[in-house]
Design a protein around this motif. Structure first.
Motif, PDB file in Angstrom:
ATOM      1  N   ARG A   1      33.777  46.516  36.840  1.00 44.95           N
ATOM      2  CA  ARG A   1      35.023  46.470  36.090  1.00 44.95           C
ATOM      3  C   ARG A   1      35.778  45.216  36.494  1.00 44.95           C
ATOM      4  O   ARG A   1      35.535  44.645  37.563  1.00 44.95           O
ATOM      5  CB  ARG A   1      35.867  47.711  36.366  1.00 44.95           C
ATOM      6  CG  ARG A   1      36.170  47.947  37.821  1.00 44.95           C
ATOM      7  CD  ARG A   1      36.923  49.261  38.029  1.00 44.95           C
ATOM      8  NE  ARG A   1      37.146  49.556  39.434  1.00 44.95           N
ATOM      9  CZ  ARG A   1      38.131  49.037  40.173  1.00 44.95           C
ATOM     10  NH1 ARG A   1      38.996  48.197  39.628  1.00 44.95           N
ATOM     11  NH2 ARG A   1      38.264  49.357  41.445  1.00 44.95           N
TER      12      ARG A   1
ATOM     13  N   PHE B   1      38.356  42.431  37.879  1.00 49.50           N
ATOM     14  CA  PHE B   1      39.210  42.370  39.068  1.00 49.50           C
ATOM     15  C   PHE B   1      40.670  42.523  38.654  1.00 49.50           C
ATOM     16  O   PHE B   1      41.072  42.131  37.562  1.00 49.50           O
ATOM     17  CB  PHE B   1      39.016  41.042  39.802  1.00 49.50           C
ATOM     18  CG  PHE B   1      37.642  40.865  40.380  1.00 49.50           C
ATOM     19  CD1 PHE B   1      37.243  41.575  41.503  1.00 49.50           C
ATOM     20  CD2 PHE B   1      36.737  39.981  39.810  1.00 49.50           C
ATOM     21  CE1 PHE B   1      35.978  41.421  42.033  1.00 49.50           C
ATOM     22  CE2 PHE B   1      35.475  39.803  40.340  1.00 49.50           C
ATOM     23  CZ  PHE B   1      35.085  40.534  41.449  1.00 49.50           C
ATOM     24  N   THR B   2      41.448  43.070  39.565  1.00 51.37           N
ATOM     25  CA  THR B   2      42.877  43.275  39.316  1.00 51.37           C
ATOM     26  C   THR B   2      43.690  42.293  40.135  1.00 51.37           C
ATOM     27  O   THR B   2      43.190  41.637  41.050  1.00 51.37           O
ATOM     28  CB  THR B   2      43.276  44.708  39.680  1.00 51.37           C
ATOM     29  OG1 THR B   2      43.055  44.917  41.089  1.00 51.37           O
ATOM     30  CG2 THR B   2      42.444  45.729  38.886  1.00 51.37           C
ATOM     31  N   THR B   3      44.963  42.207  39.789  1.00 54.02           N
ATOM     32  CA  THR B   3      45.871  41.320  40.512  1.00 54.02           C
ATOM     33  C   THR B   3      46.014  41.762  41.960  1.00 54.02           C
ATOM     34  O   THR B   3      46.125  40.915  42.869  1.00 54.02           O
ATOM     35  CB  THR B   3      47.247  41.292  39.831  1.00 54.02           C
ATOM     36  OG1 THR B   3      47.084  40.979  38.441  1.00 54.02           O
ATOM     37  CG2 THR B   3      48.164  40.270  40.469  1.00 54.02           C
ATOM     38  N   HIS B   4      46.010  43.064  42.181  1.00 52.37           N
ATOM     39  CA  HIS B   4      46.109  43.579  43.548  1.00 52.37           C
ATOM     40  C   HIS B   4      44.898  43.148  44.386  1.00 52.37           C
ATOM     41  O   HIS B   4      45.032  42.771  45.551  1.00 52.37           O
ATOM     42  CB  HIS B   4      46.238  45.101  43.517  1.00 52.37           C
ATOM     43  CG  HIS B   4      46.301  45.722  44.876  1.00 52.37           C
ATOM     44  ND1 HIS B   4      47.390  45.576  45.723  1.00 52.37           N
ATOM     45  CD2 HIS B   4      45.392  46.508  45.559  1.00 52.37           C
ATOM     46  CE1 HIS B   4      47.169  46.228  46.837  1.00 52.37           C
ATOM     47  NE2 HIS B   4      45.959  46.800  46.769  1.00 52.37           N
ATOM     48  N   GLU B   5      43.703  43.230  43.790  1.00 49.22           N
ATOM     49  CA  GLU B   5      42.507  42.802  44.531  1.00 49.22           C
ATOM     50  C   GLU B   5      42.537  41.305  44.825  1.00 49.22           C
ATOM     51  O   GLU B   5      42.098  40.864  45.896  1.00 49.22           O
ATOM     52  CB  GLU B   5      41.260  43.155  43.723  1.00 49.22           C
ATOM     53  CG  GLU B   5      40.995  44.654  43.624  1.00 49.22           C
ATOM     54  CD  GLU B   5      39.847  44.984  42.707  1.00 49.22           C
ATOM     55  OE1 GLU B   5      39.136  45.972  42.980  1.00 49.22           O
ATOM     56  OE2 GLU B   5      39.652  44.242  41.711  1.00 49.22           O
TER      57      GLU B   5
ATOM     58  N   LYS C   1      47.336  34.357  37.133  1.00 45.54           N
ATOM     59  CA  LYS C   1      46.700  35.051  36.005  1.00 45.54           C
ATOM     60  C   LYS C   1      45.555  34.202  35.438  1.00 45.54           C
ATOM     61  O   LYS C   1      44.480  34.719  35.105  1.00 45.54           O
ATOM     62  CB  LYS C   1      47.736  35.331  34.926  1.00 45.54           C
ATOM     63  CG  LYS C   1      47.171  36.124  33.746  1.00 45.54           C
ATOM     64  CD  LYS C   1      48.242  36.393  32.708  1.00 45.54           C
ATOM     65  CE  LYS C   1      47.677  37.231  31.565  1.00 45.54           C
ATOM     66  NZ  LYS C   1      46.468  36.627  30.952  1.00 45.54           N
TER      67      LYS C   1
ATOM     68  N   LEU D   1      42.671  34.459  37.809  1.00 47.51           N
ATOM     69  CA  LEU D   1      42.060  35.782  37.707  1.00 47.51           C
ATOM     70  C   LEU D   1      41.199  35.893  36.449  1.00 47.51           C
ATOM     71  O   LEU D   1      40.121  36.501  36.471  1.00 47.51           O
ATOM     72  CB  LEU D   1      43.151  36.856  37.716  1.00 47.51           C
ATOM     73  CG  LEU D   1      42.685  38.317  37.730  1.00 47.51           C
ATOM     74  CD1 LEU D   1      41.889  38.609  38.998  1.00 47.51           C
ATOM     75  CD2 LEU D   1      43.882  39.263  37.619  1.00 47.51           C
TER      76      LEU D   1
ATOM     77  N   ASN E   1      37.161  36.834  36.315  1.00 48.70           N
ATOM     78  CA  ASN E   1      36.598  37.903  35.479  1.00 48.70           C
ATOM     79  C   ASN E   1      35.609  37.338  34.449  1.00 48.70           C
ATOM     80  O   ASN E   1      34.626  38.000  34.106  1.00 48.70           O
ATOM     81  CB  ASN E   1      37.726  38.655  34.775  1.00 48.70           C
ATOM     82  CG  ASN E   1      38.532  39.512  35.736  1.00 48.70           C
ATOM     83  OD1 ASN E   1      37.987  40.035  36.718  1.00 48.70           O
ATOM     84  ND2 ASN E   1      39.824  39.648  35.492  1.00 48.70           N
TER      85      ASN E   1
END
Length: 596
Positions: A536, A538-542, A574, A577, A581
Motif C-alpha cells: 500500500r 506510503f503515508t506522511t507519518h511513515e 508531498k 512522497l 509511491n
C-alpha cells in the motif's frame, strides 16, 4: 638571413664553406629569393638595426618582405616568443598555403629546388605527408579551428623536490597535461608525487628524468625503450581520444654519447613527441658554442627522417647563457597546428618550454558534487524557495519525475552558503599546512636528539645494538599465511559444496523433499498473487518516521543532504512522497538513485 624559420648564410662567412651543412636543407625555404637578402646578415650575428622583437621574413612567390613579430612574453635580454613549427621539410609548403588561405590568395605551387647557403641543392619537398596511424591529419580542415590540444611542459629543472610547489602552481594556472623534467636529481628512494598526476620516474644516474601525466589520461611506461647510447631516456604511451601518442623524455649529459636514429625513426609508424635536454650545438640552431658531434649527428638524422619535425624557434635560447640545448620534436602529421614557446616564469639554468600538440585528450572526470555549509544556511528561505519550485503537475515517467524533484532541491540549495574556498582562505590554509609541517619536523628533530643523547659510554651494549638495528634495518615482512591462498580457498569451497549437497542426505529425506516440492511451488504461486499488507502507498507519518535527524554525511551525485530533506516544507514533502509511491508502484528505483 632568417626567412620564416629558414636560415641561409650570406656575405664573407659563407664564402669559405664549400659544402652546405646537412640541416641547412631542412631549414631553408624553397621560395627564398636570394636577391632580396639584407646585406651582411647572419643568424649567428643579430642585425643591430632590427627591433628587439625580432623581424620575421615572410615569403611570396617572387620576393620577401619583413613583418614584425609581436611577442606576448615579457621582454628580457632574450625576448620570449610564441612560435609555430619552422624547421621541417613538408612545412614550407604548409605554412605558405595556410598564409595564402588566410589572405584569400592562391598558394604558390611547391618548388623542387631549395637554396642552401650559396648553392642550389636539388631537394624534393613533399607537399604533404600521410601517416599510417594518422592522429593529426588536418588536411581537410584548413579553414576550421585547431582541435582540442595537449599541453606539454618540458624543463631541465635542476632539482625537482625543491620546486614541486612551483610545478603544482603552474599545472593549475597553465592547465598543463604532461611534464617532461630533466636533471630531477631524484633517487628511487625519493619519488616525486604531485596531486592529480601519475609519476613515471627514471632514477638519478647522470641527472635523472621524470614524466608526470594527468591522472585522467591513461598512460603506461614503454618497455623496451629505443637505444640512445649513453643518454638517459624514458617513455610513456598515452591513450587519447583519437588514438595513442608516444612521449619520450631524453637527457644527455655534456660528456655522454647520444644516438637518435632508432628513436626518431619510430615516427615512421606511430605518432611520437620527443623532448628533453640534448646538449647539442650546431650553427643552424644559432648555437653560440662550436658545433659538437651531437649537433652534427642530430642534423644528419633530421635530414634522413622526413616524418619528424623540430618545433624549436632557433632565435629563442633555452639556456641562460644563450644556448639552444632543449629541443622539442614531434611527428610531422601533428606539427601543423603545434606551437612552441618559452615559458615566461619558469627558469633554472634552463628556460622551461611549453608545447601545444593538436590531439584531444580524454575528457576529464566530472567535478565532485558541491559542498554546502549547512551551519550558516537560512533554512526558512530554503523551505520557501523549494515550495515555490516544486512542480504541481509531475511527469508520469519515473525518471523525469525524479529529475524534477532533484532539480528543485538543487535550485533551492543556491540559497545555502556554499563552501567555496576563496584565494585568501586557500593561502591561509597553505600557511597553516606549512606551519604544521615545520612543527612536525621540529618535533622529529627534538626526539632524534633525545634518542641520540640516550646512548652514552655507560649504555648497555645489548640495548645499543637493539636500537641501531631498529633504526638501520626495515621491519621484516610477515610470511604469507598460505603459499597459495586462492587455491586453498577454492579447495575449501569445493569441499563445503560436496558435504552440503542433497546427494549426501539419507534416502527417506530425499523422497520426502520430492513429495513436498509440488506443494511448495503452489504456495509460492499463491503468495505472489495475494496482495500483502505492505503493498500500500506510503503515508506522511511513515515518511516523517523515516527522516534521519543525524548529521550530514557525504551526499550522492545530486548533492542533496539529510538537512535539505529534513527542512523541506509541506509542499516539497508531498511531492517527495508522491515520487516514493510512484517508484513503489512500478517496483523499481529511478536510475539517478543508483549512481554513486
Amino acid at each position: 638571413m632568417q626567412h620564416n624559420g629558414v636560415y641561409a648564410r650570406t656575405g664573407p662567412q659563407s664564402a669559405h664553406r664549400s659544402k652546405p651543412p646537412p640541416l641547412c636543407n631542412i631549414l631553408n625555404d624553397p621560395e627564398l629569393d636570394r636577391t632580396s637578402r639584407p646585406p651582411h646578415h647572419c643568424p649567428r650575428r643579430p642585425n643591430p638595426s632590427h627591433s628587439p622583437t625580432t623581424n620575421l621574413i615572410t615569403a611570396s612567390s617572387t620576393s620577401c618582405h619583413l613583418r614584425p613579430h609581436t611577442s606576448t612574453m615579457p621582454q628580457t635580454t632574450q625576448p620570449y616568443k610564441t612560435h609555430t613549427p619552422r624547421c621541417q621539410k613538408p612545412f614550407p609548403v604548409y605554412r605558405q598555403t595556410h598564409r595564402a588561405q588566410k589572405n584569400n590568395e592562391s598558394p604558390t605551387p611547391p618548388t623542387s629546388q631549395v637554396l642552401c647557403g650559396e648553392r642550389e641543392t636539388p631537394l624534393q619537398v613533399p607537399p604533404s605527408y600521410s601517416h599510417p596511424n594518422n592522429l593529426g591529419d588536418t588536411s581537410n580542415t584548413a579553414n576550421t579551428s585547431p582541435p582540442t590540444s595537449l599541453r606539454i611542459l618540458q624543463w631541465n629543472i635542476l632539482g625537482a623536490s625543491a620546486r614541486r610547489s612551483l610545478l603544482e602552481e603552474v599545472a593549475h594556472k597553465d592547465n598543463i597535461d604532461i611534464f617532461l623534467l630533466q636533471e630531477t636529481l631524484l633517487s628511487k628512494h625519493r619519488p616525486l608525487h604531485m596531486r592529480g598526476f601519475t609519476p613515471f620516474l627514471l632514477p638519478y644516474v647522470r641527472g635523472g628524468c621524470a614524466i608526470l601525466v594527468r591522472k585522467h589520461i591513461p598512460a603506461a611506461a614503454i618497455s623496451p625503450l629505443p637505444d640512445c647510447s649513453e643518454a638517459e631516456i624514458q617513455g610513456v604511451d598515452l591513450t587519447l581520444a583519437q588514438g595513442h601518442l608516444k612521449i619520450y623524455n631524453v637527457y644527455r649529459s655534456p660528456t655522454a654519447d647520444l644516438r637518435l636514429g632508432e628513436l626518431l625513426s619510430l615516427s615512421d609508424t606511430e605518432e611520437v613527441f620527443v623532448g628533453g635536454d640534448f646538449n647539442a650545438h650546431h650553427f643552424c640552431l644559432n648555437s653560440q658554442s662550436p658545433t659538437n658531434p651531437t649537433g652534427r649527428h642530430l642534423a644528419t638524422v633530421l635530414e634522413e627522417t622526413p616524418t619528424i619535425t623540430l618545433l624549436n624557434d632557433v632565435d629563442s635560447p633555452t639556456h641562460l647563457q644563450g644556448g639552444r640545448l632543449d629541443l622539442s620534436l614531434v611527428s610531422s602529421t601533428l606539427a601543423r597546428h603545434s606551437t612552441w614557446e618559452i615559458h615566461p616564469t619558469l627558469t633554472s639554468d634552463h628556460h622551461a618550454i611549453l608545447c601545444t600538440i593538436p590531439i584531444a585528450p580524454l575528457p576529464r572526470p566530472p567535478a565532485p558534487p558541491p559542498r554546502w555549509n549547512t551551519k550558516r544556511a537560512d533554512w526558512g528561505l530554503f523551505t520557501n524557495t523549494l515550495d515555490d519550485l516544486i512542480n504541481s503537475d509531475p511527469s508520469q515517467d519515473l525518471e523525469e519525475h525524479a529529475a524534477q524533484i532533484i532539480s528543485a532541491f538543487q535550485a533551492a540549495a543556491g540559497t545555502i552558503y556554499r563552501a567555496n574556498p576563496t584565494p585568501e582562505a586557500l593561502r591561509y590554509l597553505q600557511s597553516v599546512i606549512q606551519h604544521s609541517i615545520a612543527e612536525k619536523n621540529s618535533i622529529k628533530e627534538q626526539k632524534w636528539l633525545e634518542w641520540c643523547q640516550s646512548l652514552g659510554a655507560h649504555s648497555n651494549l645489548g640495548s645499543i645494538w637493539k636500537k641501531l638495528k631498529a633504526v638501520s634495518s626495515p621491519p621484516s615482512a610477515r610470511p604469507p599465511t598460505h603459499p597459495n591462498p586462492r587455491k586453498e580457498a577454492e579447495n575449501l569451497a569445493e569441499s563445503f559444496a560436496r558435504r552440503t549437497s542433497p546427494t549426501q542426505l539419507p534416502n527417506d529425506i530425499r523422497r520426502r523433499q520430492e513429495e513436498l516440492h509440488q506443494h511448495r511451488a503452489e504456495m509460492i504461486h499463491i503468495s505472489q498473487n495475494t496482495p500483502a499488507e505492505s503493498d500500500r502507498p506510503f503515508t506522511t507519518h511513515e515518511l516523517a518516521q523515516a527522516k534521519k535527524s543525524s548529521t550530514d554525511t557525504a551526499p550522492g551525485l545530486d548533492g542533496i543532504t539529510y538537512s535539505m530533506l529534513s527542512h523541506a516544507g509541506p509542499v516539497a514533502e508531498k511531492a517527495f512522497l508522491d515520487l516514493l509511491n510512484h517508484s513503489w508502484t512500478l517496483g523499481r528505483l529511478p536510475l539517478q538513485w543508483k549512481q554513486l
